[in-house]
Structures are given as C-alpha cells and as structure tokens.
Design an enzyme around this catalytic site. Structure first.
Site: not given
Lengths: 559, 559
Positions: A194, A367
């Site tokens: 990610d 994130h």
C-alpha cells in the site's frame, strides 16, 4: 517435463490512481483475483456515478478464474463486485464484515441468491487450484482487514491490502506481525504494498487517539454532539458510542450508509452497543440537548448527505442548532476540499462549535506512513517489490524507499494497470500487457458513456447549446418552417432577444446561399449553418456554444 | 447646525468569500472605494470566466464617488477595474506597480486613454473630498502593498489590505510598524483586517526563506531548473533570478502572465536583472542543461498553463525533460488540489526531480498568521473591528481573536457584503443593507449568464440533452416530418440505436394521443412528450437528461 509456468501478476486497477483496486494473479491456466473495487468519478467525468476497472482481460479468460479474494470491505475494494459477478460468477472469499457489506450490495442488484460468498478468518489457509492462500490480520480504518499470502509452486506473493500498524487497536486485534515475520523468514518472492501515505514521514497515529479526543469534546459540550465520519469506520463509531454512554447520552444515526453499515456491523457482532442507547432520529428533539449524540454521514461535505441537509434546514427530522458541537472526524479527500469548507462555514453561521481538520487529533489515517512501510518491507524481505495503491508519484516514492532498504532497483516494478509481471525463482520481469482501463457507470448504463459523450457534456457545460431547426421541402428545398433557434445554457433569452433574432437571420442568409448555389446536401447545409452561426456568436459574445443544426424534410408530394 | 453624518463602511465583496474585494466608504454625500477586485469562478459556475462584485449600489450613487484606492496589484483587488471604470470613470490611486498592472488591463479593454491613474508612494497623504487618505507600507506577496488610513471628520478607519509582517523582506522595505503605532497612539475608530490565515497559529515565514531553499536546490541540480510560481510574486522571481546568476545560469520566461508581469515590473524598476541573464525561450535548447533556468506559470496545474503544456509535450518551444529539477513554488489554492496533483504525477513520470508542497520551505504565504494579526490589533487598538477577506469561519475566528485581545464583542462586526456599518465617535452599528452580490462574466457577456443558464449547463453536464423535433401541419395537426430524436451527452448513439428508436416510438404514441384527444396546443404537446420520454428513459437508464421538444408548424395553405 513441461516447463514450469511463471507466476503472473496483472494489476487491473489501483496503480497510477486511487481506487478501483483489482489484481489478477495467474499461474498456468488458473487465475485468482485480489479485490474488485470501484473508484469515484473525477471532476471531468460529468454525470458519472462510479468507475469500474475494465476487466475485458478477465472476460476473455473467464474459464480460468477460480475466485475473488477480498482484503477488506471498503468500496474501492468491493464496489465492483455486483457488476463483476453478474458476468463471472465465482466464489468470493472475505471476512464476515466484508461479505456482509457485499451481500447488501448483491441484494440491491438482486443477485444475492446465485452468489457464493465464503467467510474466512485471519490465519485461515485456503486451497484454490494451484494456490494456497493465507489471510493475515492487518490494522486499517475498517475492522477485519487482511493481507494475503498467496503461495504458488514458484514462490509466495504477499499483498498487504490497505494497512497500517496500530499497536493499540480499538478491538484489541493487533496486526499479525508474527505471521509477516515468519513469511519473511521462509522467503517471499513478491510483495505488493500500500503506497497511499508514502509521502508522510514517521508513523500513522492509533485510532485510539480519536477516542481520546471524543472524550475531551464530549466533556466540554454543553448541548448536542454531532459526529460526521465515514460509515465504514466501525471502530470510530464504536468509540463514539462508548463515549456517549460514558457521558449519559443517547445515540441517533443519520444518513443511509451510516444506518446500513451500522446495522450490518451490529448484526455480525462487530459492535458493542450498550442497551437502550440507540434512539430513532425523530426522538432526538424530545430529549434534553445534553443527552444527545448524532452519528451522521457527510464528513466530505457531500451535498445530499445527512449532515449537509441538517445544516441547511433540508432534513425532514433534524436540524443543526446553535450550541451544537459538530465534530467532522475526517480529512477531505482530494477534490472535496471546497465542499467540506462550505459545510464548515455553514455550521459556523449557525453558531455551532465546530471541530475540524487541523484543530486536533479528530482523525487519523488508515494507511501506513514511511516507518510502517519500512517495517513491512523489512519483515517480509521480498525478492521483488511492486508498490500498489497510489498515484504515480507515490509508487515512485515507495520504490525509492524500498531501494533505500536494500532491494535492488531492477527488482522493483513501478507499474501501470494492464502490465503483466512474471516471476519465477530465477527472474522477475515485465512480460507484456493486457487490455486495461476504466468503465464508466451512469445510472443503469455500464460503459455506454465514453469520451465522446463526456466531451459533449463538457462542451455544453462550458457554453451551452444552440439548436437550429429548419423544415425544408424534400424536392424543392424550399424552407417550409423555421429556421428556429433555441438555446439552453447560453444566455438569458429574455435579455438577448435581439442577439437571437440576429442569429436567426444569419442562419437564413446561410441557407439562402446554399440553396441559391445549388448545394442542397444536408451535411453541407449543416456545416454552413454551424460555420456562419459560430463565427457570428463568437464575434458578439466571445463564446463557442455547441451548435446543433437539425433539418426536417417534408415530402409534399406524399403528404 | 446640521447633524454630523456618520462614517459608513459598506463591503461589496471579500466578506464571507475569498476574492472580489471591494469596500465603499461613505461620509455624507462622498464615497471613496477601497479596491475593485475579481474572483475566480467556483466549480459550479460552469463556463464562467471571472466573477465581479455586484456594484449596483455604486451605479445608483455614481455622482458621489470620488476615487478608487488600490491596496496592491493582485487580481482580487484590481481585476474588476476595467469593467468598473467603463461605467464610473473616477481617479484611481495606487502604487506604480499596481497601476502598471492596471494599465495593461485597461489597454486590453481599450480604455487606457480616458482613465486617470494617480501613483502614490508609502506615507503619501491625499485629500479626497472630506477624507484624508494615508498609504502605509505592508509586506505581502507582491511589492508595494499598502494599508490605508482614511481620516474622516468622525475618526480614522484603517484597512490593512492584504498583509503579513516580514521582518526580512527581499526588497528591504519593512512593513511600516511605526506608522501603525502612531495611528494607534492617536486613536483608530475602525479597523478592517485581513482574515485569510487566521486559522494558522504562530507567524508566517519570511519570503527570504524561499530564496534560501532555491539556493539549496540549485546547488543540487545537475541539469535544468524549472520554477513555477505566481507571476505577481516579483520578490520570489527576483530571488530565482539572482540565484540563477549566482550559479551561472541564464533565465528564460514561459507563460503569458509571467512574461507580462515581469515586463511591467522590470520597466518600472521593481526588478534587478543582471546583464545578459535573460534569454528567449527558444534559446533554451541551445544551452547546456546546467546553464538554464525557466520561470513559468502553472503552479496551480492550470491545464492551459505553460508548465502543463511543457510537461505534456504540447508546448511549441520547450518540453520538460528527464533530469530537470521542477520546483512548484506555491500551495494549491483550494479547489486546485487535483490539478496540481496531476501535473506532479506527470513530472514524476517524465523522470524529473520534483520539489513540491510539504517537501520543504519552497513556498510561504503572503497573509498574516495569528501572532501577526494580534500585533496589528494591539498596535492600532481600534474602537471597532470588522474582520475582512475571508470565508465566514475565518471572519468569526478573527472576531474571537480580537475579543481575546480585549475588544468588546459588541464592537466587533462579523459582516456580510451589502451590509452598511455606521460609525461615529459615540456609536458603531449595523445600519442597513444595500444590494450586493456577484456578476458573472462569460466571454464578452457581463451579467447575461445567471442562475437559469447555469442550471441548464449543470443539467446538460450531468446527463446530456435529448432534442425532439416534429413538424406538424398548422391546421390539420398532421405530422409532416419527424419526430426526430437527437441526443448530445446522453449515450453513445451507435451503441444505443434500439433505445433511441424506442424513444422515437414513445414520442409518436404521445403525439397520437394528443391529436386523437384533440389537445393540439403546443405547450400541451410538449409537456406530454417530456413526460412520456422522461419516464421511459429513466426506467431504461436511470438517467434524467434534459428533454427539449421543438414543434415546427407548416402552413400548407400558404406554401
């Protein structure tokens, strides 16, 4: 002995863009898919509702597809499923929450009966064709997010999904660092990780901090508390509910997606809701103000969201009142800044106490920042690395970060959707390209709006349209009616009557010229009208509206 | 003895919004104006070029207006002047730079000859009717920005204009703190002060820091350096030019507004340009890469700007090359985030080294943070306070900040455009309201695009338009031609032929029904067509395109 095939990784969405995440993993004649998401339209995609990955490649290889694996239940990972499953009906593996959210979508599309949803839990190992898939717990802004370890005959691919490293998660389920460590110990061929927050140094803060901030604001609040957040951030809603309970407040829920997600999460046991704390939205007005919390959608300032309607007096049941403490527990998604700013101004005008971005720890990201990304890379020590989930510059920065950690540049692939990457024990390489892109969904239409339609929408949005209609005799080319000039989105007609009349005359002149010169082909006449009118209007107004001539033909010999 | 009039302050733009700053100051039968700016269109103002303040109030009081005073040369302070002066031609006072930029605009509008521009310098005192106006130097992101002290028979109004407190300005001209101190000492009746950055704690950094950053990046850069910045930030361009000189680089300029502003600033002596350092843009490719700097527009990612065109290979003379160091010396203006992100991704793709927001001190604001605002309030110690230049929440926060400093809440006015505030030695009050708002400029049209036109543009942008044309006999109502159905921005016609044919049939049915029932009024028929077609299309597509029926009437008895 036949040559052993390579493991092919084919990203179909989520590279060079944010959203519509989808990756095909192929070994020989077998394909499994990681996620099937949607993206929200860019500003220039006017009128478009959602954007899907173009999975023509999968349609062409339908019979090879074994399953879809879901990393978690966010729209950009599951939102494309109803469309996909209608065309390619394969089993879908995911957490109970992700599948609960999928099921709701399938019901809306009326395909829940024929679908095959298979719940898994962290550390489950599933055999699918030549693959063995492990699901690994990670932290994220929705419960039960998973990374995947896909073991193939030539090695192991790890896909992190969306993740962060939260050492103090709200549900106590810490990211499974031990599993990542053991995978790294045994050897990882390829890592896909990610990249969303790669531009941020340091660590992403724990979700628990938001709970602490809620506590502080609840303590101060003298009247009602309204919290706008993403519906899928169950842990945040959980913290809001428990804080409400602590301060003796009841909780009402506003906004369709908030109601939906809370009900799915509650049914599946993802929420602890103290007895009798929930009230209906229309009961809010009956309670003392200091006994009320409203959880609502609208943290992005969406014009039709519950918060916006409550703030502008357009909600049927509740309105925002002076003295309310409104907590916008989110940061604006790029592109939504103006909408968020608008709702904040309105809340100030109403006399609310507004808590928003920057003012405190009222939102944390889901994130990983740079230190978490490094941790993941060092735990897994992959031979090859493909940064995913990010715009180009983020992929590039993630690649640089991996290089800093010792992965050789030639083993890192900053890719594009549609590229085919092949890996074996001996090599990793870009091995070709398949068709990839985007499919626009507008209402019920999937793919029937493309560049030409969008260009027309854009042109009409800029300067409007002028329609010129004229009825002519089929044989004599005599003008029987018109020309009429009708405009939309061009000028106030009432104030521009003279202009429109002049425009009509210009059309007449162009028509006469055509007929006198014997040029009576329709397309020629239309071209002449467009030319004459376009020139005239540009001179008069410096605008270039779309001009659409329509010629009606009457055959007087037959009528 | 007649009653002494009050000093009236009437904001006509810049309150509750960013941009189109304009304030009327009235004493008895005399009005002077502070600034005459424009705003850039919001996203929903499709096709609009610029937005002007609605100054109907001034047109109604034309004979009272004595002058326009300019605080500085930014578009949101001078951009409305060409339109205003065409209607109300009064003297305009401002710095040489501001007037130089105004003059260029007036030339474009061909009204420079009849205009009366009067240059002033800091500490000038000008008598205008009953007012004495003092111009006071402040720091800002354009040279020669001024605050105004307007002395009237009932007291002094100070308007800060846009300002910051830069103790180390690039040109050495420090903000005139002494003048503000002495005004405060003598007594200020009303202060109007810049609220743009009131949400930021601390101090705004000095412009000189950007120069230091330039130096660091020039030192590292091995090939060309490209700097995108606002054209009007002359001090920043000056620092770029001097840094280029230090490192033996020549400077080329790209982009119309950059070329224009640099030429005005240079002519007027605002720039120190070392001899022979400037080169033409097309000479760039002839020099070694490490001897080139390009100053360009496009720091907001504007699609038609020089930087965007250079980056996408659409510029006639120059293209961005791998190895270029591109410095985006600006932060995205709210609403431009996506555009800026797009150009940054493209520059990464090209293999540039990109320096952008967040990565370093490559941009500083031109507006005051909280500590500077407090300094201004404490120096001037005004009796009444009107926060200006900001959205509602900023005005509100600025008001709170002033209250913290001891100004009583009832002496602070969080206002709206069009409100009339009156001040005397004895009172300050909201005393009424005049017409105010916005006027949209689209091409040559000023005010001919309003809400209905915008709504049509928005509707067509969302779902397109369907035009239904039918030619009927005036007397028998027999259909002579059509119905034809033509669409734009709705669906790919080629892929939707069946749908369009069905749509045509629906129209036919509706038409027949009307005629059979004897309802032959045009508006009735149109309504029926709209209804039937709208329903059909919504069922089939879940879209609601604009439907525009046009009926042509042929009188066969005369043709």
């Amino acid at each position: 002995m036949a040559k052993q095939p390579a493991l092919a990784v084919i990203p179909l969405g989520g590279l060079g863009e944010i959203g519509k995440n989808m990756t095909a993993v192929r070994y020989g004649e077998h394909i499994i898919l990681i996620d099937c998401g949607l993206a929200f339209p860019e500003e220039e995609m006017m009128g478009i509702d959602i954007v899907l990955p173009d999975y023509t490649y999968l349609l062409d290889n339908k019979e090879k597809i074994l399953a879809v694996l879901l990393t978690h239940g966010h729209e950009d990972h599951i939102g494309g499923l109803p469309y996909f499953l209608k065309q390619i009906n394969v089993p879908v593996y995911g957490s109970r929450l992700a599948l609960g959210l999928v099921d709701r979508k399938l019901k809306e599309h009326r395909i829940e009966r024929q679908s095959d949803l298979r719940p898994i839990i962290p550390r489950d190992m599933i055999e699918i064709g030549p693959f063995t898939v492990e699901f690994i717990r990670v932290s994220h802004s929705i419960p039960d997010a998973m990374a995947l370890a896909i073991h193939s005959p030539v090695g192991t691919l790890v896909h992190t999904g969306d993740f962060k490293v939260d050492h103090t998660p709200v549900d106590g389920d810490v990211i499974d660092l031990h599993k990542f460590a053991s995978l790294g110990e045994r050897g990882v061929l390829v890592l896909m990780s990610d990249s969303t927050n790669v531009e941020r140094p340091g660590y992403t803060l724990s979700e628990r901090l938001v709970g602490k901030s809620f506590d502080e604001y609840f303590l101060e609040a003298k009247e009602r508390v309204i919290i706008a957040s993403f519906a899928s951030n169950i842990h945040r809603l959980q913290q809001a509910i428990l804080t409400a309970h602590k301060y003796g407040r009841r909780v009402a829920v506003a906004g369709r997606s908030m109601v939906n997600v809370l009900s799915v999460a509650n049914e599946l046991g993802y929420l602890h809701i103290p007895k009798d704390i929930l009230i209906e939205l229309d009961e809010v007005n009956k309670l003392p103000k200091n006994e009320v919390v409203i959880l609502t959608t609208g943290s992005q300032g969406e014009p039709m969201s519950a918060l916006t309607r409550m703030a502008f007096g357009e909600h049927r049941q509740v309105e925002v009142l002076p003295g309310d403490t409104v907590i916008i527990s989110a940061t604006p998604i790029p592109g939504n800044e103006k909408l968020v700013s608008r709702i904040i101004n309105q809340l100030f005008k109403l006399g609310c106490s507004v808590v928003y971005e920057g003012s405190s720890d009222i939102h944390v990201s889901g994130h990983p920042s740079q230190e978490e990304l490094k941790l993941m890379l060092n735990l897994l020590r992959p031979k090859y690395f493909i940064p995913v989930h990010g715009e180009y510059r983020m992929l590039k920065k993630h690649a640089e970060l991996a290089q800093d950690l010792g992965i050789p540049g030639e083993n890192i692939f900053v890719g594009e959707i549609g590229q085919v990457f092949e890996f074996t024990r001996r090599y990793g390489r870009l091995a070709g390209r398949v068709h990839a892109g985007r499919v626009l969904v507008d209402g019920l239409g999937v793919g029937d709006v493309g560049n030409i339609v969008l260009r027309d929408r854009r042109d009409m949005a800029q300067e409007g349209i002028l329609i010129v209609v004229v009825t002519m005799d089929k044989h004599t080319h005599q003008v029987l009616a018109g020309p009429d000039v009708v405009s939309r989105g061009f000028v106030y007609v009432r104030e521009s009557e003279a202009l429109m009349e002049e425009a009509r005359k210009k059309v007449n002149v162009a028509l006469e010229k055509c007929i006198n010169q014997g040029h009576c082909g329709w397309s020629y006449i239309k071209q002449e009208i467009k030319g004459a009118l376009g020139k005239f209007l540009y001179e008069k107004t410096r605008r270039r509206p779309m001009i659409l001539p329509i010629i009606m033909e009457v055959d007087k010999t037959t009528t």
